[in-house]
Design an enzyme around this catalytic site. Structure first.
Site, PDB file in Angstrom:
ATOM      1  N   SER A  11      42.465  37.438  39.614  1.00 37.31           N
ATOM      2  CA  SER A  11      42.077  38.659  38.905  1.00 37.31           C
ATOM      3  C   SER A  11      41.145  39.550  39.712  1.00 37.31           C
ATOM      4  CB  SER A  11      41.398  38.304  37.586  1.00 37.31           C
ATOM      5  OG  SER A  11      40.270  37.456  37.799  1.00 37.31           O
ATOM      6  N   ASP A  27      31.104  40.912  31.997  1.00 35.19           N
ATOM      7  CA  ASP A  27      30.932  39.487  32.307  1.00 35.19           C
ATOM      8  C   ASP A  27      30.141  39.260  33.596  1.00 35.19           C
ATOM      9  OD1 ASP A  27      32.669  40.075  34.384  1.00 35.19           O
ATOM     10  OD2 ASP A  27      34.280  38.759  33.688  1.00 35.19           O
ATOM     11  N   HIS A  30      33.569  40.066  37.166  1.00 39.79           N
ATOM     12  CA  HIS A  30      34.663  40.965  37.536  1.00 39.79           C
ATOM     13  C   HIS A  30      34.140  42.380  37.776  1.00 39.79           C
ATOM     14  CE1 HIS A  30      37.012  37.660  35.673  1.00 39.79           C
ATOM     15  NE2 HIS A  30      37.878  37.991  36.617  1.00 39.79           N
TER      16      HIS A  30
END
Length: 821
Positions: A106, A275, A278
């Site tokens: 990701s 978070d 990311h």
């Protein structure tokens, strides 16, 4: 957008075909009204997990059979669609350009139909930083995958098209580590990760690809830890795989951590999603830029410039000694700062024990070049248009008497006992005050200046204008802090509940900086500690230096000063507390206050590239600190700011060639005249050896080495004493006096001139590191003309100091050997 072609997962061979001549094609697709789609072409998956309706992306592939076969499938759901297909032929051949392949999770994956502040991967932005005429970029990354998922599900595309000249970036590991950590927090097992990564590396190398193993970035809270983490995830496993498989490591962890530390108070939080792992669109874009910079490092050799002095050694040349001094070297406009509030604290005229010449014999003053004080605004400006400069003038006179300069930090307010230093006449004119509960005792309400009150702002500007008219360009003033707002003028109100909401709007802060910048044209002005974020960036953009406090104790606070260094501006620092308090600090965890240690003291100075640093902040003028830590303080005295060391000096008749290295941590931020001089035996200048050379402020950077040539016009006496000298050309108080800047070399005299002393021979003509009988044998054979006998260093045998070797040198050499033996 309506669906043009819809595919169903239960229909076999459901493919859209386009007849095309052989060639390489860039295919751009837009999906229809579906949740998630994988685009395949020519039987190979090409784009992964295009989410939502109208997701657009491109890929480049060769078509070799006269027909493009393309379809949508997989993803989420049972129906998949294509709304548009754009086809552009980029080559009539069937070989694609060298391709940069990204196989990642990701943190690298492309995202579709998401907002700018949602999670983004850097792989989607990398094409913006790659020369598209040389490389294609293919991002084969997907959210949530491990190395096993990549190896088994996505890597086939890379392997199918990969070829010699391609680059593969493998950027997975976070999910592998998280999974292994959940299974065994005490010792996460990397074996599966190593197995899958090794397999992909070997398969890629078999295709002729160059493989980079990416060490992924960390979390934003890493910046608050001390010591800083050296790695995250399976970093050691990456090193192991790279060594075994001869792959290249592309480390994003440390560079991104350093960028985060440097910009902690700028935009780093704006780079992360909620978070704090990311990255959002801005962060992913910045990361892509970093990947490109690391992947395509500039040619380290750069443009090779021919040495204009390469022939200087070909004729008879005299060489001079250039040993470093081995002592602390104090110089102007850099170094350690002593806090002093009255002239008596400087020269001990009223019996203050710790001042210069005081009974404590305080040698901390030996390494101090600057004094800082904190006059109160109300004392300097007792009535509108009325100014009393006696306090500052008294400090300036005391500093000048002892060869020091003065840093002025005018206080508007102190939360200690709620001391308001704003002149009362400003309130009488209508300036208002803020009211807020005390942070430490919310039941108590406190009052303090309303920093954005128009009456207050105008009064501060009027005072600043008068201050500049009085002291701008005064060579005795080292710097002036910009302290119009906040507790102690440090741009914060941390004593009050609400803190930041009481600070003026950004445009008011900028306006105040503009006013200072215009008022002080010559004197260094400094933005204090808590002026951070956008106002810090703005200050740097208009040439305002930066100070931070909290150093030593607050983990990694020193990194916030590096942007000032990179902007080629002075860096100033203060500690969180006194040396004794910091040394005795008890740490609770890796985020707690940090202890004072010699190693950490040096680290603070080195990382920030400090020019000016508070020695200690106690009331005894650093007496205990210097007494206990003299060795490390002396060492750092020569690292703070600039430090000029002559590394080579040689003369060829009337030409003198000198090489100087800045062995400090920053440039000199003032103009310097470098001179060669002929002196008498008392170090008094008789005449110049050539013309002075101007070194412009901020131009001679740390670790830089420069060579200067002086040419003497006339007949040089054989017994001439030649010295090097550096003058502060901006200071009218020292014009016509001895040099003001001391070299960090032996043979530097009390006048600050560096006397050039002829280099003594050491006898080691065979350059084996030892002077012994073998050197005498070699010299004797060489003098006798024995074939194939050479001297590695003939100057080492020049005992007669006449730049020639003969029997007289041999005789002295043998005499020196007898002394040794």
């Amino acid at each position: 957008m309506a669906d043009a072609v819809r595919f169903k997962s239960d229909v076999p061979n459901h493919i859209f075909n386009v007849d095309l001549p052989k060639g390489v094609y860039k295919i751009t697709v837009t999906t229809g009204d579906v949740k998630s789609t994988i685009i395949s072409a020519e039987g190979v998956s090409q784009l992964f997990f295009l989410t939502g309706s109208n997701a657009t992306d491109s890929f480049t592939i060769p078509v070799t059979d006269g027909q493009l076969n393309i379809y949508a499938g997989s993803g989420v759901g049972t129906e998949f669609s294509l709304s548009t297909i754009e086809i552009e032929q980029t080559s009539t051949g069937t070989t694609t350009k060298p391709t940069i392949w990204i196989g990642g999770d990701s943190t690298a994956a492309s995202r579709y139909n998401v907002t700018e502040d949602a999670v983004h991967g850097w792989g989607q932005f990398l094409p913006d930083y790659v020369d598209g005429s040389k490389y294609d970029v293919r991002n084969i990354s997907a959210s949530g995958i491990t190395s096993s998922d990549l190896n088994k599900a996505l890597f086939g595309t890379i392997e199918h098209y990969g070829k010699s000249g391609d680059i593969l970036l493998l950027a997975v590991g976070i999910n592998d580590y998280t999974k292994a950590y959940s299974a065994n927090p005490a010792a996460p097992d990397p074996s599966s990760y190593i197995e899958n990564m090794t397999d992909m590396v070997q398969r890629a190398k078999a295709k002729g690809m160059t493989v980079y193993l990416v060490k992924q970035h960390g979390q934003i809270n890493d910046t608050g830890k001390y010591p800083l983490p050296k790695s995250r995830w399976f970093s050691d496993a990456i090193d192991e795989i790279a060594e075994t498989e001869q792959a290249v490591v592309l480390d994003l962890f440390r560079p991104w951590l350093e960028l985060s530390l440097e910009n902690k108070y700028f935009e780093m939080e704006e780079y992360y999603t909620d978070d704090y792992l990311h990255l959002n669109a801005d962060g992913a874009d910045k990361m892509a830029e970093m990947v490109s910079e690391l992947l395509f490092l500039p040619n380290e050799q750069g443009n090779i410039t021919e040495d204009p002095y390469k022939d200087f050694d070909t004729t008879s040349t005299i060489y001079y000694q250039t040993e470093e001094s081995g002592e602390p070297v104090s110089n102007p406009h850099k170094g350690f700062v002593m806090t002093a509030y009255t002239p008596d604290m400087i020269h001990s005229s009223n019996g203050f024990a710790y001042g210069i010449g005081g009974s404590a014999n305080n040698h901390a003053w030996d390494v101090v070049t600057i004094v800082s004080g904190s006059p109160k605004w109300c004392d300097l400006n007792p009535a509108e248009g009325v100014y009393n400069w006696d306090e500052i003038d008294g400090m300036l006179e005391a500093c000048e008497q002892h060869g020091l300069t003065y840093g002025i930090r005018i206080m508007p307010y102190s939360s200690y006992l709620s001391e308001d230093y704003v002149p009362q006449w400003i309130y009488d004119k209508g300036a208002e005050k803020n009211k807020a509960p005390l942070r430490d005792d919310p039941s108590v309400e406190t009052e303090f200046p309303k920093w954005d009150d128009p009456v207050y702002l105008q009064a501060h500007k009027d005072f600043t204008k008068a201050l500049a008219e009085k002291y701008d360009g005064d060579p005795r003033v080292e710097f002036i802090d910009i302290r119009p707002f906040g507790d102690y003028g440090e741009w914060h109100n941390s004593f009050a509940v609400g803190d930041e909401k009481f600070m003026p709007a950004l445009d008011i802060q900028k306006d105040m900086l503009d006013f200072y910048r215009e008022a002080f044209d010559e004197t260094t002005i400094v933005l204090p500690s808590n002026a951070r974020g956008k106002i810090y960036q703005y200050a740097l953009s208009i040439g305002i230096a930066k100070r931070d406090d909290g150093l030593i104790s607050i983990p990694n606070a020193e990194w916030s000063l590096r942007p000032a260094y990179k902007a080629n501006l002075p860096v100033l620092g203060e500690n969180y507390q006194t040396y004794t308090w910091m040394k005795e600090t008890v740490r609770e965890n890796e985020y707690s206050y940090v202890n004072w240690t010699p190693e950490h003291f040096c680290e603070i100075i080195e990382i920030s590239h400090m020019s000016i640093y508070a020695l200690d902040q106690d009331s005894n003028c650093s007496y205990k600190f210097y007494k206990e830590q003299k060795e490390v303080i002396d060492e750092m005295c020569n690292r703070l700011g600039y430090n000029f060391t002559v590394t080579s000096a040689k003369r060829n008749d009337n030409q003198l060639l000198v090489t100087i290295k800045n062995t400090g941590l920053a440039p000199a931020f003032f103009n310097i005249d470098l001179c060669a001089e002929i002196t008498d035996k008392y170090s008094n200048k008789l005449k110049s050896f050539g013309e002075p050379i101007r070194i412009e402020k901020g131009s001679f950077h740390d670790e830089e080495e420069k060579t200067f040539l002086f040419e003497y016009d006339g007949t040089l006496p054989e017994d001439a004493i030649i010295c090097l000298a550096m003058y502060d050309s901006d200071n009218p108080l020292v014009t016509g006096k001895n040099p003001t800047i001391r070299f960090d070399n032996k043979n530097t005299l009390s006048t600050n001139r560096l006397q050039l002393v002829t280099q003594a021979p050491n006898g080691d003509v065979n350059a084996d590191g030892t002077f012994n009988i073998a050197d005498a044998v070699a010299l004797q054979k060489w003098l006798l003309g024995v074939p194939d006998v050479t001297l590695a260093d003939w100057r080492a045998g020049n005992f007669c100091n006449d730049n020639r070797l003969d029997i007289f040198d041999l005789c002295i050499m043998k005499r020196e050997l007898l002394k040794i033996n």
